[in-house]
Write a protein that holds these residues in place. Sequence first.
Motif, PDB file in Angstrom:
ATOM      1  N   ARG A 142       0.806  -1.222   0.000  1.00  0.00           N
ATOM      2  CA  ARG A 142       0.000   0.000   0.000  1.00  0.00           C
ATOM      3  C   ARG A 142       0.840   1.275   0.000  1.00  0.00           C
ATOM      4  O   ARG A 142       0.604   2.184  -0.799  1.00  0.00           O
ATOM      5  N   THR A 143       1.768   1.360   0.916  1.00  0.00           N
ATOM      6  CA  THR A 143       2.478   2.631   1.073  1.00  0.00           C
ATOM      7  C   THR A 143       3.244   2.988  -0.200  1.00  0.00           C
ATOM      8  O   THR A 143       3.124   4.085  -0.734  1.00  0.00           O
TER       9      THR A 143
ATOM     10  N   ARG B 164      11.200   3.652   3.533  1.00  0.00           N
ATOM     11  CA  ARG B 164      10.785   2.655   4.540  1.00  0.00           C
ATOM     12  C   ARG B 164      12.032   1.880   4.933  1.00  0.00           C
ATOM     13  O   ARG B 164      12.833   1.494   4.070  1.00  0.00           O
TER      14      ARG B 164
ATOM     15  N   HIS C 279       4.718   5.932  11.535  1.00  0.00           N
ATOM     16  CA  HIS C 279       4.244   5.804  10.151  1.00  0.00           C
ATOM     17  C   HIS C 279       3.220   6.934   9.940  1.00  0.00           C
ATOM     18  O   HIS C 279       2.024   6.704   9.868  1.00  0.00           O
TER      19      HIS C 279
ATOM     20  N   GLN D 259       0.382   6.976   7.196  1.00  0.00           N
ATOM     21  CA  GLN D 259      -0.736   6.059   7.461  1.00  0.00           C
ATOM     22  C   GLN D 259      -1.733   6.735   8.403  1.00  0.00           C
ATOM     23  O   GLN D 259      -2.940   6.650   8.225  1.00  0.00           O
TER      24      GLN D 259
ATOM     25  N   ARG E  26       4.151   0.558  14.338  1.00  0.00           N
ATOM     26  CA  ARG E  26       4.466   1.985  14.152  1.00  0.00           C
ATOM     27  C   ARG E  26       3.217   2.791  13.809  1.00  0.00           C
ATOM     28  O   ARG E  26       3.118   3.965  14.142  1.00  0.00           O
ATOM     29  N   THR E  27       2.259   2.145  13.131  1.00  0.00           N
ATOM     30  CA  THR E  27       1.027   2.864  12.770  1.00  0.00           C
ATOM     31  C   THR E  27       0.308   3.332  14.035  1.00  0.00           C
ATOM     32  O   THR E  27      -0.233   4.426  14.084  1.00  0.00           O
TER      33      THR E  27
ATOM     34  N   ARG F 218      -2.036  -6.068  12.983  1.00  0.00           N
ATOM     35  CA  ARG F 218      -1.520  -7.438  12.959  1.00  0.00           C
ATOM     36  C   ARG F 218      -0.358  -7.576  13.942  1.00  0.00           C
ATOM     37  O   ARG F 218       0.264  -6.560  14.311  1.00  0.00           O
TER      38      ARG F 218
ATOM     39  N   GLN G 140       3.207  -7.913  14.690  1.00  0.00           N
ATOM     40  CA  GLN G 140       4.364  -7.493  13.890  1.00  0.00           C
ATOM     41  C   GLN G 140       5.483  -8.526  14.065  1.00  0.00           C
ATOM     42  O   GLN G 140       6.470  -8.275  14.756  1.00  0.00           O
TER      43      GLN G 140
ATOM     44  N   PRO H  53      -4.742  -0.844   9.272  1.00  0.00           N
ATOM     45  CA  PRO H  53      -3.838  -0.264   8.265  1.00  0.00           C
ATOM     46  C   PRO H  53      -3.558  -1.252   7.131  1.00  0.00           C
ATOM     47  O   PRO H  53      -3.085  -0.849   6.069  1.00  0.00           O
ATOM     48  N   LEU H  54      -3.828  -2.526   7.382  1.00  0.00           N
ATOM     49  CA  LEU H  54      -3.535  -3.623   6.471  1.00  0.00           C
ATOM     50  C   LEU H  54      -2.020  -3.701   6.243  1.00  0.00           C
ATOM     51  O   LEU H  54      -1.361  -2.702   6.350  1.00  0.00           O
ATOM     52  N   PRO H  55      -1.418  -4.811   5.949  1.00  0.00           N
ATOM     53  CA  PRO H  55      -2.062  -6.085   5.649  1.00  0.00           C
ATOM     54  C   PRO H  55      -2.620  -6.781   6.896  1.00  0.00           C
ATOM     55  O   PRO H  55      -2.079  -6.617   7.982  1.00  0.00           O
TER      56      PRO H  55
HETATM   57  C1  NCD Z   1       1.672  -1.034   8.038  1.00  0.00           C
HETATM   58  C2  NCD Z   1       3.159  -0.897   8.229  1.00  0.00           C
HETATM   59  O1  NCD Z   1       3.958  -1.142   7.331  1.00  0.00           O
HETATM   60  O2  NCD Z   1       3.522  -0.471   9.314  1.00  0.00           O
HETATM   61  N1  NCD Z   1       1.325  -1.214   6.710  1.00  0.00           N
HETATM   62  C3  NCD Z   1       0.938  -0.132   5.975  1.00  0.00           C
HETATM   63  O3  NCD Z   1       1.740   0.688   5.601  1.00  0.00           O
HETATM   64  N2  NCD Z   1      -0.367   0.019   5.761  1.00  0.00           N
HETATM   65  C4  NCD Z   1       1.036  -1.999   8.943  1.00  0.00           C
HETATM   66  C5  NCD Z   1       1.622  -3.361   9.087  1.00  0.00           C
HETATM   67  O4  NCD Z   1       2.553  -3.739   8.383  1.00  0.00           O
HETATM   68  O5  NCD Z   1       1.116  -4.082   9.937  1.00  0.00           O
END
Ligand code: NCD
Length: 475
Positions: free
Chosen positions: A68-69, A118, A146, A149, A179-180, A275, A277, A309-311
Amino acid sequence: MTDARQPATRHLISINDLTNDEIESVFETAASYLEAQRDPDVPHRIKHSSETARGRILASLFYEPSTRTRLSFESAMLRLGGASITSADPATASTAKGESLADSVRVISNYADLIVLRHPRDGAARLAAKYAGVPVINGGDGSHEHPTQTLCDLFTLRRENRDLKGLNVALSGDLRGSRTIHSFIYALARFNANLILMPAKGMGLPEHVDRRLREEFRCVPAPTSDLKAADASVDALYVTADQPHQLSLLTEPDLGAPIDIASKLAQVDVVYVTRFQKERWKDKEQEYPKIGTNFLKATKYSGTRVMHPLPRVDELDVEFDADPRAVYFQQAAYGVPVRMAIIAALLGLAGERSLKQHAGGFAPTKQVLYSRPPQTGLRCANPNCIVHDPLERHYATNDFHLDMRHGSTLRCLYCEGEIDGFVAADRQTRQFAGFDPALHCPDEVFGDDVVLFASEDDARAAGFGPAAAGHGEAA
Ligand code: NCD
């Protein structure tokens, strides 16, 4: 000397690099793009392109997996009429040959007008911003932050007509490693939402995040015993004091009345799921909360919005996707207009709403910078901080902010991890003593001869001796 007429390069590393007004202006820009360029059949989807960033180039520099990002940033740049270049596989980048991030971003600054980074290390984005000649956007650095997000998350709530003030937001899952979550809760607190923490076992907020919430962001925690009596599944409840944030505020935030726990938990407006991590934990077997129709059948969740935030992996039931309370796919779709707005604002292409024109930044407390070369004195205590990356050994200076309210807590400039308890040595006298802000940081400036160490042993190992008794002897 910086030229006052030349606006400073703005970066977006932490959500706290933006003031509340700046966040609002990013949303206004995002909404205007959505209005002008959206798919007539799908209200949250951008379909048409403009010429706003014609001739500009975005570099996406990704040292960790992303869907996504990275793709929404690249899509956003294309929708603005610009172009993007990508390095998304560390194995094929010069890092594999031993190149530092600092050198990489210096080079890439000649190829692109801004960089989205990233990186698996906490604080990597701040280090990159120190060396890049163009704006750096943090696309996620370790478990630190993040911020973009969070802007997508807040924008989603705005589109759902949710006013953040007084909103009851539950956060579930890995609150330590996500981080989100860290960026999101700072923003929620700043906009006066209430935070209901429901972490997986052993995955509560990092200590420094919890402390900042209480001490800087005016969050008042509900007494644990009362909270547990009301709902044993809730780990913590923070209510934000409805007062303006002020510099150097020494008083504890005051709500004026005890927290009405029952009312805060009676209606949960948002459930934000994350999720596990797994890449940030050594122990991979975990008991983890699962959110789905069954969990959300209680009356308090009847009007909730479920975000992620997915995934997702298994923590959010796919059967819930058809429920009107599920907004996570819209949340991901808003990544494009929100990131278009961020790019335009940082490049100075958003007119009055461009970030370039202001110094900006949300600074709730007065902080003083301490900076010493990489091999000198105190190092950040967080083993995942970018300063401990061997590739950055010549670049990651030991930079900390001293919080002037206490005068006894240092915050790493990169990862924002904190250190309490350290000693100060003097290069002239070759002596060390307990840190005393009046002595070592008079007039809120660190003396050139002061070097901090984590302990007396470290100071001794570097050739310093204890100061004579009566002259600020080390505690
Ligand atoms: C998140 C991330 O990378 O921190 N993904 C995102 O950018 N939407 C969330 C995650 O990986 O769990």
